[in-house]
Design an enzyme around this catalytic site. Structure first.
Site, PDB file in Angstrom:
ATOM      1  N   GLY A 108      10.658 -13.784  -4.424  1.00 12.95           N
ATOM      2  CA  GLY A 108      10.662 -14.523  -3.180  1.00 12.95           C
ATOM      3  C   GLY A 108      10.639 -16.024  -3.384  1.00 12.95           C
ATOM      4  O   GLY A 108      10.213 -16.524  -4.432  1.00 12.95           O
ATOM      5  N   SER A 135      15.230 -10.048  -2.914  1.00 10.06           N
ATOM      6  CA  SER A 135      14.023  -9.772  -2.142  1.00 10.06           C
ATOM      7  C   SER A 135      14.236 -10.017  -0.654  1.00 10.06           C
ATOM      8  O   SER A 135      15.023 -10.882  -0.264  1.00 10.06           O
ATOM      9  CB  SER A 135      12.888 -10.668  -2.648  1.00 10.06           C
ATOM     10  OG  SER A 135      11.762 -10.592  -1.796  1.00 10.06           O
ATOM     11  N   TYR A 159      10.743  -5.039   2.201  1.00 11.35           N
ATOM     12  CA  TYR A 159       9.408  -5.015   2.787  1.00 11.35           C
ATOM     13  C   TYR A 159       9.549  -4.487   4.207  1.00 11.35           C
ATOM     14  O   TYR A 159      10.484  -4.862   4.921  1.00 11.35           O
ATOM     15  CB  TYR A 159       8.802  -6.418   2.859  1.00 11.35           C
ATOM     16  CG  TYR A 159       8.366  -7.014   1.551  1.00 11.35           C
ATOM     17  CD1 TYR A 159       7.316  -6.470   0.830  1.00 11.35           C
ATOM     18  CD2 TYR A 159       8.983  -8.163   1.055  1.00 11.35           C
ATOM     19  CE1 TYR A 159       6.893  -7.045  -0.365  1.00 11.35           C
ATOM     20  CE2 TYR A 159       8.556  -8.746  -0.137  1.00 11.35           C
ATOM     21  CZ  TYR A 159       7.523  -8.179  -0.830  1.00 11.35           C
ATOM     22  OH  TYR A 159       7.103  -8.747  -2.009  1.00 11.35           O
ATOM     23  N   THR A 185       9.208  -1.593  -1.281  1.00 11.65           N
ATOM     24  CA  THR A 185       7.939  -2.085  -1.823  1.00 11.65           C
ATOM     25  C   THR A 185       6.787  -1.636  -0.942  1.00 11.65           C
ATOM     26  O   THR A 185       6.761  -1.944   0.254  1.00 11.65           O
ATOM     27  CB  THR A 185       7.958  -3.615  -1.942  1.00 11.65           C
ATOM     28  OG1 THR A 185       9.003  -3.977  -2.852  1.00 11.65           O
ATOM     29  CG2 THR A 185       6.638  -4.138  -2.458  1.00 11.65           C
ATOM     30  N   LYS A 275       8.653   1.079  -4.981  1.00  5.09           N
ATOM     31  CA  LYS A 275       8.082   0.070  -5.875  1.00  5.09           C
ATOM     32  C   LYS A 275       6.601  -0.137  -5.566  1.00  5.09           C
ATOM     33  O   LYS A 275       6.227  -0.333  -4.413  1.00  5.09           O
ATOM     34  CB  LYS A 275       8.829  -1.253  -5.702  1.00  5.09           C
ATOM     35  CG  LYS A 275       8.299  -2.409  -6.528  1.00  5.09           C
ATOM     36  CD  LYS A 275       9.135  -3.664  -6.275  1.00  5.09           C
ATOM     37  CE  LYS A 275       8.704  -4.821  -7.164  1.00  5.09           C
ATOM     38  NZ  LYS A 275       7.394  -5.376  -6.803  1.00  5.09           N
ATOM     39  N   HIS A 299       3.016  -5.629  -9.110  1.00  7.10           N
ATOM     40  CA  HIS A 299       3.510  -6.826  -8.429  1.00  7.10           C
ATOM     41  C   HIS A 299       3.194  -8.068  -9.271  1.00  7.10           C
ATOM     42  O   HIS A 299       2.905  -9.144  -8.740  1.00  7.10           O
ATOM     43  CB  HIS A 299       2.894  -6.949  -7.031  1.00  7.10           C
ATOM     44  CG  HIS A 299       3.842  -7.526  -6.012  1.00  7.10           C
ATOM     45  ND1 HIS A 299       4.433  -6.773  -5.039  1.00  7.10           N
ATOM     46  CD2 HIS A 299       4.295  -8.781  -5.821  1.00  7.10           C
ATOM     47  CE1 HIS A 299       5.199  -7.530  -4.281  1.00  7.10           C
ATOM     48  NE2 HIS A 299       5.145  -8.754  -4.744  1.00  7.10           N
ATOM     49  N   ASP A 330       8.208  -2.788 -13.958  1.00  5.20           N
ATOM     50  CA  ASP A 330       8.139  -4.240 -13.994  1.00  5.20           C
ATOM     51  C   ASP A 330       6.680  -4.659 -14.003  1.00  5.20           C
ATOM     52  O   ASP A 330       5.808  -3.882 -13.655  1.00  5.20           O
ATOM     53  CB  ASP A 330       8.921  -4.880 -12.837  1.00  5.20           C
ATOM     54  CG  ASP A 330       8.179  -4.897 -11.513  1.00  5.20           C
ATOM     55  OD1 ASP A 330       7.076  -5.480 -11.452  1.00  5.20           O
ATOM     56  OD2 ASP A 330       8.705  -4.359 -10.525  1.00  5.20           O
TER      57      ASP A 330
END
Length: 404
Positions: A108, A135, A159, A185, A275, A299, A330
């Protein structure tokens, strides 16, 4: 010890100087031997609020620090005499090919780090033949990133908004623009408490204060780019004024639940990964609801501090779901050796976030290229020393973990 006069011919061979160049960015990046070097360059060239936004994490930053410590405490177990002279780094993930077993994670506020922002990441990913993640909090629109990415692979990270129609609209736009995979996410029902951002007064748009004006004197290129390009905004959000924490908490849905995931699955036809999964039970549940794969992530330590180490979570989830379910990892990846570690613990693919942004801050598009180059060389070297030729050949037997 017998001495002699230097031979002119020998001196001529020793005295070799690089020709001068006016391309200061290229000269700077040529000195980077790893991502740590790029991080140092990024810190020198980027205002503190922007650098800390990338470099920081939630609360005491324990999750971030412990993840990095886990990577450092891993020990490789190489095989010898395996003839690893024909290394191939290609991978298959989410129904498509990637030239490397890693890609660029969605991030972001990216144009705040460098004016080239997502354009640089998307173009670099396409050139390297790896997926680029955009994102919901991106600073370039879906359509702009598709143009910058050209024929490359691109994934969209979602999101959940409180209004379902907005989720549907953005998913439809992503599909129409050629984003082939959705990363939903689920670890951000509310914003993590990131103390560095609060101390720096991180806001959108950034405010000029006495401190930032002083800061500008040391970082003229960043400020010139910032002031002479279009304003930095979240391209997919309607409200772009206030603190990051306020924006997230105001717009995203803290009541996100399994029924919402079921609805998203019904609306998205392509591959769908969830995620932020860190427990075997949640992994099984989202797969039962139709997810095609799991993205194990903390995250980057930016949400819940002091949570389970994501690398250990990765191993536990692989044991639960078996070999047939694709897992992306990740969080905390800063080298090709880290990529190899994640693959050994059960990942099929790895996404790189902070490392990509360090490169971006250090040198724009060329800096992102440099990150990919460094990680590729490090991964190749690690694989050869382990005695393997394919990412899929890296196994749990090749690492000893701190919890063994």
């Amino acid at each position: 010890m017998k001495r002699q006069l230097p031979q002119v011919g020998e001196l001529k061979n020793l005295l070799r100087f690089d020709p001068p160049t006016l391309d200061r960015r290229a000269a700077r990046l040529s000195k980077a031997t790893d991502v740590t070097d790029l991080r140092k360059m990024a810190k020198r060239r980027t205002p503190k609020p922007a650098f800390d936004y990338v470099d920081g994490a939630a609360m005491r930053e324990a999750t971030h620090d412990e993840t990095r410590a886990a990577f450092r405490d891993m020990r490789f177990v190489p095989n010898i005499l395996r003839g690893a002279d024909n290394v191939s780094l290609g991978a298959t993930i989410a129904g498509g090919e990637s030239a490397l077993p890693f890609g660029i994670a969605p991030t972001g506020f990216t144009r705040f780090m460098h004016a080239e922002g997502e354009d640089a990441g998307a173009a670099a990913a396409a050139a390297a033949g790896v997926p680029f993640g955009l994102s919901t909090m991106g600073t370039r629109s879906i359509e702009e990133v598709a143009a910058a990415n050209g024929n490359g692979r691109r994934w969209f990270q979602l999101y959940m908004w409180k209004e379902r129609e907005r989720n549907l609209d953005i998913m439809q736009r992503a599909a129409a623009a050629g984003f082939d995979t959705l990363l939903v996410t689920v670890d951000t029902p509310v914003a993590g408490k990131r103390l560095r951002d609060e101390r720096n007064g991180m806001r959108i748009p950034p405010r000029l204060t006495a401190g930032t004006i002083v800061d500008a004197a040391w970082r003229p290129e960043w400020w010139f780019n910032f002031l002479t390009t279009e304003p930095v905004t979240f391209a997919s959000l309607t409200s772009t004024t206030g603190t990051l924490r306020h924006l997230i908490n105001d717009m995203f849905d803290p009541g996100l639940n399994f029924e919402d995931l079921k609805w998203i699955r019904s609306q998205w036809e392509g591959p769908l990964f969830v995620k932020g999964v860190v427990t075997p039970e949640d992994a099984r549940k989202v797969l039962d609801l139709g997810a095609d794969g799991i993205e194990v992530s903390s995250h980057g330590g930016r949400q819940l501090d002091q949570m389970i180490n994501p690398l250990r979570a990765l191993e536990n989830i692989r044991a639960e779901v078996g070999d047939d379910v694709e897992i992306i990892y990740d969080s905390g990846v800063l080298s090709g050796a880290d990529v190899a570690t994640a693959l050994a613990l059960g990942a099929d693919f790895v996404l790189v976030g902070r490392a990509y942004l360090y490169g971006l801050m250090a040198g724009g598009r060329e800096g992102v290229d440099k990150v990919i180059e460094l990680l590729t060389a490090e991964l190749t070297n690690t694989m050869q020393l382990l005695g393997v030729e394919r990412p899929s050949e890296i196994s749990r037997d090749h690492v000893m973990t701190p919890w063994d």
